[in-house]
Scaffold this motif. Structure first.
Motif, PDB file in Angstrom:
ATOM      1  N   LEU A  88       3.185   2.350  -5.471  1.00 48.17           N
ATOM      2  CA  LEU A  88       1.590   2.214  -4.409  1.00 48.17           C
ATOM      3  C   LEU A  88       0.847   0.861  -6.184  1.00 48.17           C
ATOM      4  O   LEU A  88       0.023   0.516  -5.612  1.00 48.17           O
ATOM      5  CB  LEU A  88       0.765   3.384  -5.098  1.00 48.17           C
ATOM      6  CG  LEU A  88      -0.684   3.949  -4.774  1.00 48.17           C
ATOM      7  CD1 LEU A  88      -1.255   3.373  -3.150  1.00 48.17           C
ATOM      8  CD2 LEU A  88      -1.138   5.318  -4.679  1.00 48.17           C
ATOM      9  N   VAL A  89       0.454   1.474  -6.917  1.00 47.44           N
ATOM     10  CA  VAL A  89       0.293   0.493  -8.043  1.00 47.44           C
ATOM     11  C   VAL A  89       0.121  -0.715  -7.825  1.00 47.44           C
ATOM     12  O   VAL A  89      -0.449  -1.941  -8.307  1.00 47.44           O
ATOM     13  CB  VAL A  89       0.611   0.797  -9.958  1.00 47.44           C
ATOM     14  CG1 VAL A  89      -0.419   0.046 -10.706  1.00 47.44           C
ATOM     15  CG2 VAL A  89      -0.113   2.657  -9.962  1.00 47.44           C
ATOM     16  N   PHE A  90       0.833  -1.099  -8.057  1.00 50.39           N
ATOM     17  CA  PHE A  90       1.767  -2.605  -8.263  1.00 50.39           C
ATOM     18  C   PHE A  90       1.133  -3.129  -6.748  1.00 50.39           C
ATOM     19  O   PHE A  90       0.530  -4.353  -6.780  1.00 50.39           O
ATOM     20  CB  PHE A  90       2.951  -2.787  -7.739  1.00 50.39           C
ATOM     21  CG  PHE A  90       3.215  -4.399  -7.630  1.00 50.39           C
ATOM     22  CD1 PHE A  90       4.068  -5.068  -9.286  1.00 50.39           C
ATOM     23  CD2 PHE A  90       3.987  -4.842  -6.702  1.00 50.39           C
ATOM     24  CE1 PHE A  90       4.428  -7.125  -9.177  1.00 50.39           C
ATOM     25  CE2 PHE A  90       4.605  -6.722  -6.634  1.00 50.39           C
ATOM     26  CZ  PHE A  90       4.289  -7.031  -7.716  1.00 50.39           C
ATOM     27  N   GLN A  91       1.080  -2.957  -5.635  1.00 44.66           N
ATOM     28  CA  GLN A  91       0.971  -3.146  -4.233  1.00 44.66           C
ATOM     29  C   GLN A  91      -0.978  -3.361  -4.393  1.00 44.66           C
ATOM     30  O   GLN A  91      -0.868  -4.063  -4.008  1.00 44.66           O
ATOM     31  CB  GLN A  91       1.020  -2.565  -3.030  1.00 44.66           C
ATOM     32  CG  GLN A  91       2.608  -2.146  -2.726  1.00 44.66           C
ATOM     33  CD  GLN A  91       2.345  -3.870  -1.910  1.00 44.66           C
ATOM     34  OE1 GLN A  91       2.824  -5.140  -2.714  1.00 44.66           O
ATOM     35  NE2 GLN A  91       3.737  -3.503  -0.575  1.00 44.66           N
ATOM     36  N   ALA A  92      -1.670  -2.306  -4.928  1.00 43.97           N
ATOM     37  CA  ALA A  92      -2.989  -2.025  -4.854  1.00 43.97           C
ATOM     38  C   ALA A  92      -3.336  -3.693  -6.067  1.00 43.97           C
ATOM     39  O   ALA A  92      -4.275  -4.209  -5.780  1.00 43.97           O
ATOM     40  CB  ALA A  92      -2.986  -0.738  -5.688  1.00 43.97           C
ATOM     41  N   GLY A 109       4.451  -4.149 -16.474  1.00 45.24           N
ATOM     42  CA  GLY A 109       4.914  -5.070 -15.624  1.00 45.24           C
ATOM     43  C   GLY A 109       3.978  -4.751 -14.124  1.00 45.24           C
ATOM     44  O   GLY A 109       2.747  -4.896 -13.229  1.00 45.24           O
ATOM     45  N   GLY A 110       4.154  -3.467 -13.807  1.00 48.61           N
ATOM     46  CA  GLY A 110       3.576  -3.220 -12.224  1.00 48.61           C
ATOM     47  C   GLY A 110       2.170  -2.432 -12.570  1.00 48.61           C
ATOM     48  O   GLY A 110       1.161  -2.697 -11.897  1.00 48.61           O
ATOM     49  N   ALA A 111       1.512  -1.540 -14.149  1.00 47.94           N
ATOM     50  CA  ALA A 111       0.669  -1.673 -14.626  1.00 47.94           C
ATOM     51  C   ALA A 111      -0.192  -2.404 -14.963  1.00 47.94           C
ATOM     52  O   ALA A 111      -1.347  -2.503 -14.558  1.00 47.94           O
ATOM     53  CB  ALA A 111       0.628  -0.402 -15.185  1.00 47.94           C
ATOM     54  N   GLY A 112       0.495  -3.101 -15.574  1.00 53.03           N
ATOM     55  CA  GLY A 112      -0.522  -4.693 -15.606  1.00 53.03           C
ATOM     56  C   GLY A 112      -1.347  -5.591 -14.560  1.00 53.03           C
ATOM     57  O   GLY A 112      -2.038  -5.677 -14.980  1.00 53.03           O
TER      58      GLY A 112
END
Length: 305
Positions: free
Chosen positions: A216-220, A69-72
């Motif tokens: 960080l990845v999700f927010q980005a 989910g986050g990396a996607g």
């Protein structure tokens, strides 16, 4: 003109630069609200802080789904860039470029919900369901808003839509579709009025259990989607790279920065909207308005033909 896939690196760098601009501008506006200065270096400090943070997890979390989910969110935004022309150049120009964009934005439904579900946390799951409720309200009007430029151009190809605006940008006679499109961009970016999924009343919702690199990845990903959505509005409604003096790619970037700045600025002007209330707005106001806009465009095209 379709360019080699190697140029995707440059496209990714440009998208990251636009996302950095959005984060920095948001930080500057926040600082000014509190009578402070600076803020342009905020993305760097936030990134450093999260990279130093220790990653935590919850009991019995579905780590695989959580990470997907986050990396996607981070990866999917780059898929949008593939069909966005930079002046005369584009990475891919399929006959269904608008459909490709819509498919990627629908993926956000699954990605945000998986992030909420995978944490095995009540607050995260509530945040995920809040986003799904918002998605039910904004997605169908967004689809109809995307249809309007396609009807006018007689094609679902992004390049054809740009070419059809020779002399008159679509935003001039499709203002309703343009506004609804921007509403959809803020929606799939989990931004502005669509941020109850991350609200403090549920301890941050989808973000409640995210930490360190995961956060960080999700927010980005959210900021990258906001930048990609702003960029896609330019070929759809603002004439693409059309403009005097400067080359097409420069006009494309300039228009994208303006749209992105407006979206960041509006976040402080529009309050959070509860999913149940926005569902009424989406189905009773935005959807009929989008359908009427498509009908008007169709009539104009038929009359002109």
């Amino acid at each position: 003109m379709t360019i080699p896939v190697g140029w995707a690196v440059l496209a990714g760098i440009l998208l990251c630069a636009l996302a950095y601009f959005a984060v920095a501008l948001d930080a500057v506006l926040s600082a000014r609200e509190h009578g402070l200065g600076g803020g342009w270096a905020a993305p760097l400090s936030r990134t450093a802080r999260l990279l130093r943070q220790r990653r935590r997890t919850t009991v019995a979390a579905d780590t695989l789904l959580w990470r997907i989910g986050g990396a996607g969110m981070f990866v999917a935004a780059f898929l949008m860039v593939a069909v966005i022309p930079m002046g005369r150049w584009v990475l891919a120009d399929p006959d269904v470029g608008i459909v490709w964009f819509n498919v990627v934005d629908v993926m956000v439904w699954a990605l945000v919900w998986l992030t909420g579900w995978g944490a095995n946390s009540t607050h995260s799951l509530v945040g995920g369901y809040r986003f799904l409720a918002h998605g039910l309200a904004y997605e169908l009007p967004l689809m109809f808003a995307l249809v309007a430029p396609a009807i006018a151009a007689g094609s679902l190809g992004v390049g054809d839509v740009v070419a059809a605006q020779d002399g008159l940008w679509f935003v001039v006679w499709m203002p309703v579709a343009f506004v609804i499109y921007l509403v959809g961009v803020t929606g799939f970016s989990v931004w502005g009025p669509f941020a109850p999924a991350l609200a403090p009343d549920i301890a941050g919702g989808v973000l409640a259990e995210l930490s360190a690199v995961d956060r960080l990845v999700f927010q980005a990903g959210r900021y990258l989607f906001l930048a990609a959505g702003a960029a896609f509005s330019v070929p759809l409604f603002l004439g693409g790279g059309a403009g005097p003096v400067m080359p097409g790619w420069a006009w494309m970037l300039a228009k994208t920065v303006v749209v992105l700045a407006v979206l960041v600025w509006l976040r402080r002007k529009i309050p959070l909207v509860r999913p149940d209330r926005f569902m009424e707005i989406g189905w009773m106001v935005l959807l009929p308005a989008a359908v009427l806009q498509d009908l008007l465009v169709s009539l104009i095209v038929i009359r002109g033909g």
